[in-house]
Design an enzyme around this catalytic site. Sequence first.
Site, PDB file in Angstrom:
ATOM      1  N   SER A 186      37.444  49.773  48.515  1.00  0.00           N
ATOM      2  CA  SER A 186      37.388  50.232  47.126  1.00  0.00           C
ATOM      3  C   SER A 186      38.353  51.377  46.853  1.00  0.00           C
ATOM      4  O   SER A 186      38.046  52.311  46.111  1.00  0.00           O
ATOM      5  CB  SER A 186      35.955  50.657  46.752  1.00  0.00           C
ATOM      6  OG  SER A 186      35.767  50.606  45.362  1.00  0.00           O
TER       7      SER A 186
ATOM      8  N   LYS B  44      37.408  46.422  39.893  1.00  0.00           N
ATOM      9  CA  LYS B  44      38.472  45.993  40.804  1.00  0.00           C
ATOM     10  C   LYS B  44      38.516  44.476  40.990  1.00  0.00           C
ATOM     11  O   LYS B  44      39.525  43.941  41.460  1.00  0.00           O
ATOM     12  CB  LYS B  44      38.335  46.714  42.138  1.00  0.00           C
ATOM     13  CG  LYS B  44      38.553  48.228  42.031  1.00  0.00           C
ATOM     14  CD  LYS B  44      38.440  48.917  43.382  1.00  0.00           C
ATOM     15  CE  LYS B  44      38.840  50.382  43.304  1.00  0.00           C
ATOM     16  NZ  LYS B  44      37.749  51.262  42.845  1.00  0.00           N
TER      17      LYS B  44
ATOM     18  N   SER C  19      33.457  50.645  40.041  1.00  0.00           N
ATOM     19  CA  SER C  19      34.476  49.944  40.828  1.00  0.00           C
ATOM     20  C   SER C  19      34.378  48.432  40.847  1.00  0.00           C
ATOM     21  O   SER C  19      35.255  47.770  41.423  1.00  0.00           O
ATOM     22  CB  SER C  19      34.465  50.457  42.275  1.00  0.00           C
ATOM     23  OG  SER C  19      35.112  51.709  42.357  1.00  0.00           O
TER      24      SER C  19
END
Length: 367
Positions: free
Chosen positions: A111, A58, A55
Site C-alpha cells: 500500500s 489503489k 487506500s
Amino acid sequence: MRKIAAMLVLGCFVWSFPLHVQAMDLSASSAVLMDAGTGRVLYERNAHEPRMIASITKLMTALVAVESGHSGEEIVTIQPEWTGIEGSSLYLKAGEKYRLETLLYGLLLQSGNDAAESIAGYCGGAVSEFVEQMNQKAESLGMVNSHFSNPSGLTQEQHYSSAYDMALLAQKCLKNELLTKITATRSIALEGKHFTNHNKLLWRYDGCIGLKTGYTEKAGRTLVSAARRDDLTLICVTLNASDDWNDHQKLLDYGFECYSATKAYTAEEVVGFLPVEGSLYPVCPVYAENDCFIATAQGEKLVKTIELDISRLTAPFECDIPVGYAVCTLNGREVCRTKLLTGIKGERDRIENHRPLEYLKNLCRGW
C-alpha cells in the site's frame, strides 16, 4: 426484436434476505456483498452512501495503470516529486529504477503511497492527468457515487466512493489476470524489496483471492475482498468498519451458505435454431458464446429467454456470426447476458455444396 422465451423453473421465488442476515451484527457503516459473475447484490447496508475510502483507492490506480497500454516490464525512473508522500510508503528515492510491475506489487500489497504517485506520474504523464483518467474509468463502470482526487487514497476534498461502487470496481479488477494475480499474492521479493500483503483474509479465510485494505483516521478501516468456492465468486466491501476482518468472514459465510452457482448457459451450448433461406440447410443452430453462472438461493426461479436480432438467415453466411443474446432474469431483473452465434456456415443451395454428413456434424455442435 423477436424474443423466444424458454422457461427454466427452479422452484418458488423468495426475494427478501433471510432473517439471520437481516439481523447480522456488523461494525461497518456501509457494506455490500456481490456475486462477482453477475453483479447481483446479495446483501447491502448503506451501499450507495458516499464515504471516504482510504487506500482501497489503489484498486482504481492499478486498474487504470494496467489499462494504460504500458507494459509491466517497462522501467520507471523515480522522480523527486513522487517521493516523501505521507502515510504508508515503500521509501522510494529519486533516481531509483523499478519495473512498473514491481511498483504495482508495492502498491497493492504494501500500500505504498509513493508507489501510487510514481505509477500515476509515469502512466499518466502527470499525476493530475492520471487522476482524471481514474474519474473517467469510474464513470464508465457506473460508479455514480464516486470521485477521485488522488491516486493513493489520502484524505482530500472530493475524494470518496460507496460500498457498491467499490464492488463494481473489484468486479472489473477480477477480470484482469495481472491484478488478480497480484492481489492474491501473500508475499513476494522483487528488485531488492520485500512486500507482504496487508490483507489478512488471505490467511484467515478459505478461498480468499484478494483484494485490498485501507485505513485513514477519517475514513476508518476500509476493505475490499473476494473469495471463490467451486463456481461461485463473491465480492465483499466494508467502509468505516472497526472489525472488518470479522465483518467480511460473516458476510462471505452467509453468501456461501445461502447461495450456490447455477449455470444458466454453457459456452457453445445450442440454445435454439434460426430458419435459413437460400441454402440446403433449412435451419441453423445458434449457441451461447460464454458460460453464465448466477448466484441463486434455494427456491429461486430463473427465466431464460432468447433475444434474436433477426427472424431468419439468408445464405451465404459465416459461422460464429452474432445474431442476438441469451438472457437470464431473476425476479424480472436481468442477471446474465451472453451473445448468440451461428453454429454453422450457411452456403447457397448448389449441388457442389451438398454435404449432409458435414451438416449433421455441425448441427450437433455443442450437444
